[in-house]
Design an enzyme around this catalytic site. Structure first.
Site, PDB file in Angstrom:
ATOM      1  N   CYS A  61      -9.640   6.327  -4.864  1.00 40.54           N
ATOM      2  CA  CYS A  61      -8.626   6.739  -3.893  1.00 40.54           C
ATOM      3  C   CYS A  61      -8.457   8.243  -3.910  1.00 40.54           C
ATOM      4  O   CYS A  61      -8.320   8.854  -4.974  1.00 40.54           O
ATOM      5  CB  CYS A  61      -7.291   6.062  -4.207  1.00 40.54           C
ATOM      6  SG  CYS A  61      -5.983   6.466  -3.022  1.00 40.54           S
ATOM      7  N   CYS A  99       0.871  -1.182   0.000  1.00 40.90           N
ATOM      8  CA  CYS A  99       0.000   0.000   0.000  1.00 40.90           C
ATOM      9  C   CYS A  99       0.897   1.217   0.000  1.00 40.90           C
ATOM     10  O   CYS A  99       1.453   1.587   1.036  1.00 40.90           O
ATOM     11  CB  CYS A  99      -0.917  -0.011   1.220  1.00 40.90           C
ATOM     12  SG  CYS A  99      -2.157   1.294   1.202  1.00 40.90           S
TER      13      CYS A  99
END
Length: 432
Positions: free
Chosen positions: A358, A164
């Site tokens: 996102c 991530c």
């Protein structure tokens, strides 16, 4: 009556509890088990680390909000899963039986894979920081306040095996913005060190024009970077990095001096989960089918960072595939519908779309991407930057925390706004 137990009360676990409770008849019981008694909004941790948020701004007690919806809560860790006996062993030896188990634990932060890295409180060597938890972010801020009295070089990035990368970029840009506001940026060289093969890869093979846009942003902010970076060890004030070329051969050895460092760690599965035979891959991530169900145990489901998803491509230094917030909610939706359908005697064939949205803050601007689905090839592959993303991230923080407090799994207005944009949680079932 069925008892559904959810391990983990984060961005996946709390919505899972609310949505499962909403879809099931009242006779069924839902219980959440979590190692701490508070929920934390993890995406806000970079703001905590520079003092832009306080702990109480992004955390809330779990028990009272679950109780309002008739959901049980046990604030204990899970020591063992007996998948054959359908039973958990909790910290202190207490046992808990289940009919269905939902694993939303998130990852184990594997700091020990790079000697010297990571907070000592999490098994690390103490020479780098993390923003993976609110405790870690607060620890960074404590050292940051001392650092500001005598600034120097900073290293930010992600270790081999990280999956991530957004928080590393976010934190680099947020720190840059904070230092500029303090008129100290000229005293702080910033180097971004990442296992990604190039800037903007993000563990996704890039999204839209992420490579050129993020490279441009780093140049504009006077940041240097090292990609294909295999960080091998960290000592006090020094990081050792082997940089590989695109074929995986050693290109250059780096010894980086720093006064402060934040490096995202490699992810692994949680120990109690990984110990269950045939439930996980070798790194402890839960093996699931298209319906979020365990391939070995049909009454176990999993969602979020702890599920096994292959890398989108082979990279010289190992990188994992991120699981963004909306992608996790998509997984959770599939699980809730599948458990509800099975208990109602219907086919349990719901699938998450794994669509990804996102919002990454950059301190005074931001970057957003939409990947439909997250794993390539994609129907939509979009990346944009602007001040509006910074404002949208702040709004989303407030919105999501309010959603957790209210116990809404998917408010009507959220559902229809996203639907209007062509973004859905679940794959449409074929019509008979």
């Amino acid at each position: 009556m069925a008892h559904i137990v959810i391990i983990g009360a984060g961005i996946g676990g709390m919505p899972a509890a609310y949505e499962i409770r909403e879809l099931l008849l009242k006779k069924h019981k839902v219980t959440v088990v979590n190692s701490v008694d508070y929920f934390q909004f993890v995406p806000s941790n970079p703001w905590i680390a520079v003092g832009w948020r306080q702990r109480e701004d992004i955390t809330l007690p779990i028990a009272p909000y679950l109780a309002r919806k008739g959901i049980g809560f046990i604030p204990k860790g899970v020591e063992k899963i007996d998948a054959v006996a359908n039973q958990l062993t909790l910290t202190g030896g207490e046992t808990l039986s289940y009919d269905y188990l939902v694993i939303t634990t998130g990852p184990k932060l594997s700091f020990s894979e790079v000697p010297g890295a990571g907070p000592t409180s999490h098994g690390g060597g103490g020479f780098t920081h993390s923003v993976c938890s609110v405790d870690h972010a607060q620890a960074f801020f404590a050292d940051y306040e001392k650092f500001l009295q005598n600034p120097g070089p900073v290293v930010i990035g992600a270790m081999p095996g990280a999956s991530c990368f957004g928080p590393a970029y976010e934190f680099a840009f947020i720190l840059d913005t904070d230092l500029r506001r303090r008129k100290l940026r000229h005293l702080v060289p910033i180097t971004y060190v990442s296992s990604e093969p190039y800037i903007g890869h993000l563990g996704l093979g890039g999204v839209g024009d992420s490579k050129s846009m993020l490279e441009s942003e780093m140049r504009n902010r006077d940041m240097k970077w090292i990609t294909n970076a295999k960080t091998t060890k960290v000592e006090e004030g020094k990081m050792f990095v082997t940089q590989l070329d695109d074929l995986g051969n050693v290109y250059k050895e780096h010894e980086l001096d720093f006064k402060l460092s934040m490096m995202l760690p490699a992810f692994k599965g949680v120990d109690a989960v990984a110990a269950v035979p045939n439930l996980c891959n070798p790194r402890g991530f839960v093996l699931i089918d298209a319906h979020q169900r365990s391939k070995a145990y049909p009454n176990i489901f999993s969602a979020g960072v702890c599920v096994a998803i292959p890398p989108v491509e082979v990279t010289p230094v190992p990188t994992g595939t991120p699981k963004t917030g909306y992608m996790i909610e998509s997984m959770v939706g599939a699980i809730a519908h599948n458990i509800a359908d099975e208990l109602a005697g219907k086919p349990a064939n719901a699938k998450g779309t794994w669509n990804a949205i996102c919002l990454a803050d950059m301190g005074d601007t931001g970057a957003a991407f939409v990947a439909l689905p997250q794993i390539p090839p994609r129907n939509v592959n979009w990346f944009k930057k602007g001040k509006w993303v910074h404002l949208a991230k702040i709004a989303f923080e407030k919105y999501f925390i309010r959603k957790i407090k209210r116990g809404d799994s998917e408010p009507v207005y959220e559902k229809y706004v996203l639907k209007a944009l062509g973004i859905a949680r679940l794959v449409d079932k074929p019509k008979p």
